[in-house]
Scaffold this motif. Sequence first.
Motif, PDB file in Angstrom:
ATOM      1  N   ILE A  59       0.540  -1.232  -0.140  1.00 24.27           N
ATOM      2  CA  ILE A  59      -0.334   0.143  -0.054  1.00 24.27           C
ATOM      3  C   ILE A  59       1.246   1.499   0.051  1.00 24.27           C
ATOM      4  CG2 ILE A  59      -1.806   1.574   1.218  1.00 24.27           C
ATOM      5  CD1 ILE A  59      -3.012  -1.586   2.200  1.00 24.27           C
ATOM      6  N   PRO A  60       0.317   1.817  -1.043  1.00 24.42           N
ATOM      7  CA  PRO A  60       1.488   3.032  -1.219  1.00 24.42           C
ATOM      8  C   PRO A  60       1.595   4.078   0.427  1.00 24.42           C
ATOM      9  CG  PRO A  60       0.297   3.101  -3.247  1.00 24.42           C
ATOM     10  CD  PRO A  60      -0.145   1.782  -2.043  1.00 24.42           C
ATOM     11  N   THR A  61       1.756   5.529  -0.017  1.00 26.77           N
ATOM     12  CA  THR A  61       1.942   6.168   1.295  1.00 26.77           C
ATOM     13  C   THR A  61       1.228   6.820   0.878  1.00 26.77           C
ATOM     14  OG1 THR A  61       4.120   7.552   0.431  1.00 26.77           O
ATOM     15  CG2 THR A  61       4.772   6.063   2.126  1.00 26.77           C
ATOM     16  N   LYS A  62      -0.048   7.609   1.226  1.00 29.74           N
ATOM     17  CA  LYS A  62      -0.919   8.748   1.429  1.00 29.74           C
ATOM     18  C   LYS A  62      -0.563   9.992   0.922  1.00 29.74           C
ATOM     19  CE  LYS A  62      -4.252   7.349   4.317  1.00 29.74           C
ATOM     20  NZ  LYS A  62      -5.685   7.644   5.328  1.00 29.74           N
ATOM     21  N   MET A  63       1.051  10.492   1.664  1.00 30.32           N
ATOM     22  CA  MET A  63       1.457  11.655   0.752  1.00 30.32           C
ATOM     23  C   MET A  63       2.997  11.396   0.687  1.00 30.32           C
ATOM     24  SD  MET A  63      -0.801  14.061   1.736  1.00 30.32           S
ATOM     25  CE  MET A  63      -0.121  15.442   2.266  1.00 30.32           C
ATOM     26  N   ILE A  64       3.119  12.559  -0.391  1.00 30.53           N
ATOM     27  CA  ILE A  64       4.856  12.253  -1.108  1.00 30.53           C
ATOM     28  C   ILE A  64       5.098  13.577  -1.773  1.00 30.53           C
ATOM     29  CG2 ILE A  64       3.962  10.134  -2.290  1.00 30.53           C
ATOM     30  CD1 ILE A  64       3.384  11.680  -4.743  1.00 30.53           C
ATOM     31  N   PRO A  65       6.909  13.733  -1.432  1.00 30.84           N
ATOM     32  CA  PRO A  65       7.233  15.099  -1.998  1.00 30.84           C
ATOM     33  C   PRO A  65       6.797  15.262  -3.122  1.00 30.84           C
ATOM     34  CG  PRO A  65       8.856  13.494  -0.912  1.00 30.84           C
ATOM     35  CD  PRO A  65       7.279  13.447  -1.291  1.00 30.84           C
ATOM     36  N   ASP A  66       6.150  17.388  -3.742  1.00 33.02           N
ATOM     37  CA  ASP A  66       5.557  16.914  -4.584  1.00 33.02           C
ATOM     38  C   ASP A  66       7.575  17.273  -5.712  1.00 33.02           C
ATOM     39  OD1 ASP A  66       4.377  18.777  -6.496  1.00 33.02           O
ATOM     40  OD2 ASP A  66       3.988  20.759  -5.081  1.00 33.02           O
ATOM     41  N   PRO A  67       7.469  16.569  -6.759  1.00 31.03           N
ATOM     42  CA  PRO A  67       7.750  16.998  -7.693  1.00 31.03           C
ATOM     43  C   PRO A  67       8.022  18.447  -8.292  1.00 31.03           C
ATOM     44  CG  PRO A  67       5.861  15.635  -8.796  1.00 31.03           C
ATOM     45  CD  PRO A  67       6.112  15.464  -6.810  1.00 31.03           C
ATOM     46  N   ASP A  68       7.198  18.806  -8.266  1.00 32.28           N
ATOM     47  CA  ASP A  68       6.957  20.225  -9.110  1.00 32.28           C
ATOM     48  C   ASP A  68       7.686  21.548  -8.097  1.00 32.28           C
ATOM     49  OD1 ASP A  68       6.206  19.029 -11.615  1.00 32.28           O
ATOM     50  OD2 ASP A  68       3.761  19.557 -10.044  1.00 32.28           O
ATOM     51  N   ASP A  69       8.136  21.164  -6.844  1.00 33.64           N
ATOM     52  CA  ASP A  69       8.239  22.555  -5.364  1.00 33.64           C
ATOM     53  C   ASP A  69       9.865  22.412  -5.652  1.00 33.64           C
ATOM     54  OD1 ASP A  69       7.962  23.833  -3.945  1.00 33.64           O
ATOM     55  OD2 ASP A  69       7.996  22.338  -2.555  1.00 33.64           O
ATOM     56  N   LYS A  70      10.196  23.427  -6.079  1.00 29.87           N
ATOM     57  CA  LYS A  70      11.924  24.189  -6.105  1.00 29.87           C
ATOM     58  C   LYS A  70      12.475  24.987  -5.046  1.00 29.87           C
ATOM     59  CE  LYS A  70      11.320  22.611 -10.754  1.00 29.87           C
ATOM     60  NZ  LYS A  70      12.232  20.631 -10.274  1.00 29.87           N
ATOM     61  N   LYS A  71      13.454  24.764  -4.891  1.00 31.15           N
ATOM     62  CA  LYS A  71      13.929  25.041  -3.581  1.00 31.15           C
ATOM     63  C   LYS A  71      14.920  26.375  -3.858  1.00 31.15           C
ATOM     64  CE  LYS A  71      18.514  24.385  -2.395  1.00 31.15           C
ATOM     65  NZ  LYS A  71      19.519  23.822  -1.666  1.00 31.15           N
ATOM     66  N   PRO A  72      14.134  27.541  -3.443  1.00 30.62           N
ATOM     67  CA  PRO A  72      14.308  28.599  -3.735  1.00 30.62           C
ATOM     68  C   PRO A  72      15.680  29.441  -3.517  1.00 30.62           C
ATOM     69  CG  PRO A  72      12.381  29.395  -1.398  1.00 30.62           C
ATOM     70  CD  PRO A  72      13.175  27.574  -1.879  1.00 30.62           C
ATOM     71  N   GLU A  73      16.214  30.431  -4.102  1.00 26.90           N
ATOM     72  CA  GLU A  73      17.274  30.574  -5.036  1.00 26.90           C
ATOM     73  C   GLU A  73      17.950  31.172  -3.000  1.00 26.90           C
ATOM     74  OE1 GLU A  73      17.498  33.108  -8.081  1.00 26.90           O
ATOM     75  OE2 GLU A  73      17.545  31.532  -9.175  1.00 26.90           O
ATOM     76  N   ASP A  74      17.347  32.090  -2.564  1.00 26.92           N
ATOM     77  CA  ASP A  74      18.310  32.764  -1.715  1.00 26.92           C
ATOM     78  C   ASP A  74      18.191  31.553   0.417  1.00 26.92           C
ATOM     79  OD1 ASP A  74      15.051  32.380  -1.015  1.00 26.92           O
ATOM     80  OD2 ASP A  74      15.272  35.058  -0.299  1.00 26.92           O
ATOM     81  N   CYS A  75      17.796  30.223  -0.577  1.00 26.73           N
ATOM     82  CA  CYS A  75      17.695  29.002   0.774  1.00 26.73           C
ATOM     83  C   CYS A  75      18.891  28.879   0.731  1.00 26.73           C
ATOM     84  CB  CYS A  75      16.269  27.940   0.677  1.00 26.73           C
ATOM     85  SG  CYS A  75      16.716  27.082   1.951  1.00 26.73           S
ATOM     86  N   ASP A  76      19.600  29.352   2.247  1.00 28.92           N
ATOM     87  CA  ASP A  76      21.177  28.870   3.372  1.00 28.92           C
ATOM     88  C   ASP A  76      20.563  28.172   3.778  1.00 28.92           C
ATOM     89  OD1 ASP A  76      23.396  29.544   3.691  1.00 28.92           O
ATOM     90  OD2 ASP A  76      23.210  30.250   4.250  1.00 28.92           O
ATOM     91  N   GLU A  77      21.292  27.116   3.444  1.00 29.19           N
ATOM     92  CA  GLU A  77      20.865  25.670   4.312  1.00 29.19           C
ATOM     93  C   GLU A  77      22.639  25.406   5.200  1.00 29.19           C
ATOM     94  OE1 GLU A  77      18.385  22.262   1.975  1.00 29.19           O
ATOM     95  OE2 GLU A  77      20.637  22.829   1.082  1.00 29.19           O
ATOM     96  N   ARG A  78      23.447  26.349   5.313  1.00 31.10           N
ATOM     97  CA  ARG A  78      24.625  26.325   6.240  1.00 31.10           C
ATOM     98  C   ARG A  78      24.088  26.822   7.223  1.00 31.10           C
ATOM     99  NH1 ARG A  78      28.331  30.357   3.143  1.00 31.10           N
ATOM    100  NH2 ARG A  78      26.468  31.289   3.744  1.00 31.10           N
ATOM    101  N   ALA A  79      24.276  25.896   8.758  1.00 33.63           N
ATOM    102  CA  ALA A  79      23.628  26.472   9.696  1.00 33.63           C
ATOM    103  C   ALA A  79      24.974  27.025  10.779  1.00 33.63           C
ATOM    104  CB  ALA A  79      23.900  24.843  10.740  1.00 33.63           C
TER     105      ALA A  79
END
Length: 556
Positions: free
Chosen positions: A232-252
């Motif tokens: 049985i597949p999961t109900k929710m999945i990551p949105d394949p069309d969602d893109k990371k914003p250019e100004d997103c800084d993932e460095r802690a």
Amino acid sequence: MKLSYGFGLEGEKLMGKMQVNAVFGLLFGCCVFYKIQASASDAIFYEPFDDPFDGRWVVSENDDYKGVWKHSKSEGHDDYGLLVSEKARKYAIIKELNENLNIKSQKVILQYDVRLQNELECGGAYLKFLRQQSTGWKPQEFDNNSPYSIMFGPDKCSNTNKVHFIFKHKNPKSGEYVEHHLKDPPSVPSDKFSHVYTAVLQPDNILRILIDGKEEKKTYFLSEKDFDPPLIPTKMIPDPDDKKPEDCDERAKIPDPEAVKPGDWDEDAPAEIEDDEAVKPEGWLDDEPEEIEDPEASKPEDWDEMEDGEWEAPKVANPKCAEAPGCGKWRRPMKSNPACKGKWHAPLIENPNYNGIWKPQQIQNPHYFEVAEPNFEPISAVGIEIWTMQDGILFDNILITCDENVADLYRETTWKPKFEVEKAKHKAEKAVAASSDFFTRIRKGLFGLLYKIADIPFLNAYKSKIIEVLKRGEEQPNITVGILFSIFFIVLTIVVTTLSGGKEKPPANVTQGKMGMAAAQTSNNQRSTKEKESETKKATATAAAPPRRKSTRRDA
């Protein structure tokens, strides 16, 4: 009238018991035969391979499958099976059922036994239970791409060692068939015995995997933890069309932009420097090399300087250096450089622009569905499609039934007797090998002792002959006892002679062994007898002769 067997009362009782046991044995045999015959009608499909498979099973004509199938006996048995006869080949063979078998909503048992007569280093020994093929498909076309419902059985190569259970299920939303692999399946037994593999598919969505009748895995078809991917597949999945914003800084953390390298920070300083406080040890031999030419080496007689070049003696460690703290030019040892700090890096500080680790947003899975049970496709054929580096794989007793008691009966009457014979034979072979190893160790120890005895100083005159005899004994184990007796006889003779103060000459030919020594001893005895007879006759004649007068000398 009471019939007497001539064995006495106890004998007659014994014969009576034997007759009773024989009757019960016959009745038991008849019951087993009846049960097997009765269960044959309960088997939806059963292939014992008692008869040649030609005309009943179809060998693939695909060019990739060059392996030759043979109808062959299992090693050590009169029972036949389907044999993988060649190494490093692909094999494919198929048997169509008389009618499609619905395996949904009922208990179904899939069982077969296989013997890896040359073990299994890399290859498969599994079955494929095929679903209905497309229109126009022919069994001769059977290959890896032929659709199946279930694949079940051993597979082993490199890091893979598992008893597969894979089923293909059609997604009702997408219409695609997805392979679902059993997680953490049992391992393949690592021996050359016959083993029986059983998969029990229950209507309550339970799957049980048995090896040799013992349950090794129990799982739930609808569990998201037991199959990959889950049915049985999961109900929710990551949105394949969602893109990371250019100004997103993932460095802690980031380097401190205001940090400055200290003025005394030397990035070029070496990691080690000479220890200025070190002192050359007393007795150091500065003028002695660590290695010298081997004084015992000599140029080979066949050395040709025109072809081989100038001969140089091999180097050996200088014995003088072993007695001194060291040889050659003394150098100060190295030590860590306290001024070495390596490359400078600015310290890290908290990133004021840190937004966390980006993840795409979750959306509803368009292929999500729910089922109360797996929607297995009906089985239309049984096939074996494998690639293996080993030959000697023997398939036998392929069974499909809906009655677990039938599967148990077949397992007890077809597989178990073979397994017990193979296990007993293996145990006996191990006992023989262990016994052989024991006597080999004893023999090796005895010969080692005899070689040491040969080095005893008072046996120097006999050493070469003793060594010759011992070498013969090592090369010919069948004369070991004679050799041991010969050595014992020689040593005993020398010891007795030494203790009596006499001298014993070395035997002319020690290697003649026990028989030669015995023959020589017999010959000596014969000569001794004749000599004694001659001496007795002389003594008798001397006693019978008159005594001689003593001559006297008169004075003139």
